[in-house]
Design a protein around this motif. Structure first.
Motif, PDB file in Angstrom:
ATOM      1  N   LYS A  83      -5.346   2.020  -0.351  1.00 41.20           N
ATOM      2  CA  LYS A  83      -3.959   1.176  -0.299  1.00 41.20           C
ATOM      3  C   LYS A  83      -2.954   2.192   0.062  1.00 41.20           C
ATOM      4  CE  LYS A  83      -4.709   0.010  -5.361  1.00 41.20           C
ATOM      5  NZ  LYS A  83      -4.012  -0.006  -6.899  1.00 41.20           N
ATOM      6  N   LEU A  84      -3.411   3.711   1.252  1.00 41.21           N
ATOM      7  CA  LEU A  84      -2.417   3.783   1.884  1.00 41.21           C
ATOM      8  C   LEU A  84      -2.504   3.212   2.701  1.00 41.21           C
ATOM      9  CD1 LEU A  84      -0.884   6.628   2.259  1.00 41.21           C
ATOM     10  CD2 LEU A  84      -3.180   7.584   3.182  1.00 41.21           C
ATOM     11  N   LYS A 140      -3.208   0.113   3.546  1.00 44.40           N
ATOM     12  CA  LYS A 140      -1.817  -1.094   3.238  1.00 44.40           C
ATOM     13  C   LYS A 140      -0.659  -0.362   3.485  1.00 44.40           C
ATOM     14  CE  LYS A 140      -1.852  -5.307   0.944  1.00 44.40           C
ATOM     15  NZ  LYS A 140      -2.693  -6.414  -0.874  1.00 44.40           N
ATOM     16  N   TYR A 141      -0.342   0.104   2.836  1.00 40.74           N
ATOM     17  CA  TYR A 141       0.880   0.418   2.183  1.00 40.74           C
ATOM     18  C   TYR A 141       1.633   0.619   4.346  1.00 40.74           C
ATOM     19  CZ  TYR A 141       5.336   2.938   1.087  1.00 40.74           C
ATOM     20  OH  TYR A 141       6.753   4.043   1.045  1.00 40.74           O
ATOM     21  N   MET A 142       1.077   2.146   4.557  1.00 42.56           N
ATOM     22  CA  MET A 142       1.518   1.860   5.708  1.00 42.56           C
ATOM     23  C   MET A 142       1.555   1.482   6.531  1.00 42.56           C
ATOM     24  SD  MET A 142       1.878   5.639   4.939  1.00 42.56           S
ATOM     25  CE  MET A 142       2.653   6.313   6.577  1.00 42.56           C
ATOM     26  N   THR A 171       4.810  -1.112   5.739  1.00 42.50           N
ATOM     27  CA  THR A 171       6.177  -0.049   5.369  1.00 42.50           C
ATOM     28  C   THR A 171       6.353   0.984   6.522  1.00 42.50           C
ATOM     29  OG1 THR A 171       5.226   0.178   3.176  1.00 42.50           O
ATOM     30  CG2 THR A 171       6.909   1.605   4.098  1.00 42.50           C
ATOM     31  N   GLU A 221       5.615   9.393  -0.575  1.00 40.31           N
ATOM     32  CA  GLU A 221       6.741   8.406  -1.147  1.00 40.31           C
ATOM     33  C   GLU A 221       5.504   7.378  -1.128  1.00 40.31           C
ATOM     34  OE1 GLU A 221       8.716   4.806   0.865  1.00 40.31           O
ATOM     35  OE2 GLU A 221       9.280   6.247   1.365  1.00 40.31           O
ATOM     36  N   ALA A 222       4.429   6.976   0.091  1.00 43.67           N
ATOM     37  CA  ALA A 222       3.373   6.288  -0.558  1.00 43.67           C
ATOM     38  C   ALA A 222       2.515   7.024  -2.022  1.00 43.67           C
ATOM     39  CB  ALA A 222       2.106   6.320   1.098  1.00 43.67           C
ATOM     40  N   HIS A 233       3.692   4.653  -4.994  1.00 42.38           N
ATOM     41  CA  HIS A 233       3.253   3.616  -5.010  1.00 42.38           C
ATOM     42  C   HIS A 233       2.251   3.575  -5.527  1.00 42.38           C
ATOM     43  CE1 HIS A 233       7.218   3.347  -2.948  1.00 42.38           C
ATOM     44  NE2 HIS A 233       7.486   1.657  -2.963  1.00 42.38           N
ATOM     45  N   ILE A 234       1.274   4.101  -4.757  1.00 44.13           N
ATOM     46  CA  ILE A 234       0.046   4.124  -5.164  1.00 44.13           C
ATOM     47  C   ILE A 234      -0.729   4.889  -6.516  1.00 44.13           C
ATOM     48  CG2 ILE A 234      -2.509   4.706  -4.520  1.00 44.13           C
ATOM     49  CD1 ILE A 234      -1.420   5.273  -1.737  1.00 44.13           C
TER      50      ILE A 234
END
Length: 308
Positions: free
Chosen positions: A108-109, A111-113, A116, A286-287, A290-291
């Protein structure tokens, strides 16, 4: 002495070959060899034993290379300080993660990075805890995410989240009929261990009044492996609660809460004390928020930004 020369000796040490080091640095072998030789002449030391195969540093050379890594690490951070002042979200994070934490963060990290912060490149390596600490202290990586139960005067710890352990029990075990398992009554002879879960090892040893190193017939390196061993051989193991969401429904029937007390671990970011990339730490925190489920997040990073 130039930064370029420091980069070259670090590259030769990494590849143990002047040819491969030159390729990795994008220069000819003669250029790299000449600048390394000039550095040796300037310092009046021999950095590399060129007669060995592969090439290896001398005793003094190894000390110089270790210091060169730290110097390059700090130079890279100067650019980060400028980017942070400009509020520019770009750059690279070179990080390592423990194998018993990586499955719950890295997918997920990335994907998030990418969504974002598309201008920030993540380089993540999964490796053993001891290897991570070795590389972190030598400034070969920027930061680490792991569960590390002892204070280290060389490193700064930033707690991210707190996670409980649950028991994964074979139907062949006498514990299977229990709805909740008392940690102080866990039978040591049927416990299969996770080599990387240092915090769990310590808690089991202290609370079950046993020497954990001898309580397991085999110490597996991965959670999936140790669960397969339980399925095949009986007994039980303890796994992080975040792993439960990754199990098939049939396997979740083997999960039991553990109490008296609840074993847990704190997962943290670790950096060297000379680390200055505050902006990157806050982006990473912050990431994580969200995870990881909000109730598990450390209260301090929920309320306050990270300050170095």
């Amino acid at each position: 002495m130039t930064l370029q020369q420091l980069e070259y000796i670090v590259a030769v040490d990494k590849h143990r070959s002047f040819v491969q080091a030159a390729e990795s640095c994008g220069v000819t072998q003669s250029t790299l060899s000449t600048l390394v030789q000039k550095l040796e002449n300037e310092l009046d030391v021999v950095i590399f034993d060129r007669n060995s195969r592969p090439v290896k540093p001398t005793e003094m050379g190894e000390k110089l290379i270790n210091q060169a890594k730290v110097a390059l690490f700090n130079v890279n951070q100067l650019d980060e300080m400028v980017q942070a002042e400009k509020k520019s979200d770009s750059g690279e994070i070179n990080m390592s993660i423990s194998p018993t934490i990586a499955p719950y963060i890295t997918p997920k990290l990335f994907k998030y990075m990418s969504v974002t912060y598309p201008n920030i490149r993540i380089r993540a390596h999964e490796m053993s805890r001891n290897h991570i600490l070795y590389k972190l202290k030598r400034a070969e990586i920027d930061l680490a995410i792991l569960s590390y139960p002892h204070e280290d005067e060389d490193l700064l710890e930033i707690p991210l989240y707190h996670e409980k352990f649950v028991a994964y029990v074979s139907p062949m075990s006498t514990l299977y009929k229990e709805k909740v398992i008392d940690m102080k009554k866990m039978p040591s002879e049927h416990l299969w261990g996770l080599r990387e879960d240092v915090s769990l090892q310590r808690q089991v040893s202290e609370l079950c009044d046993l020497n954990y190193q001898h309580s397991s017939k085999y110490e597996a390196g991965g959670i999936c492996t140790v669960m397969m061993i339980v399925d095949e051989n009986g007994g039980y193991t303890c796994i992080p609660e975040l792993h439960v969401n990754l199990l098939r429904e049939s396997m979740r029937a083997h999960i039991r809460p553990v109490v008296n007390p609840e074993p847990s671990r704190t997962v943290s970011i670790f950096v060297r004390k000379d680390f200055v990339r505050e902006r990157m730490l806050n982006i990473l925190a912050e990431a994580i928020k969200h995870i990881i489920p909000i109730e598990m997040i450390d209260e301090r990073i929920l309320k306050y930004p990270i300050r170095l």
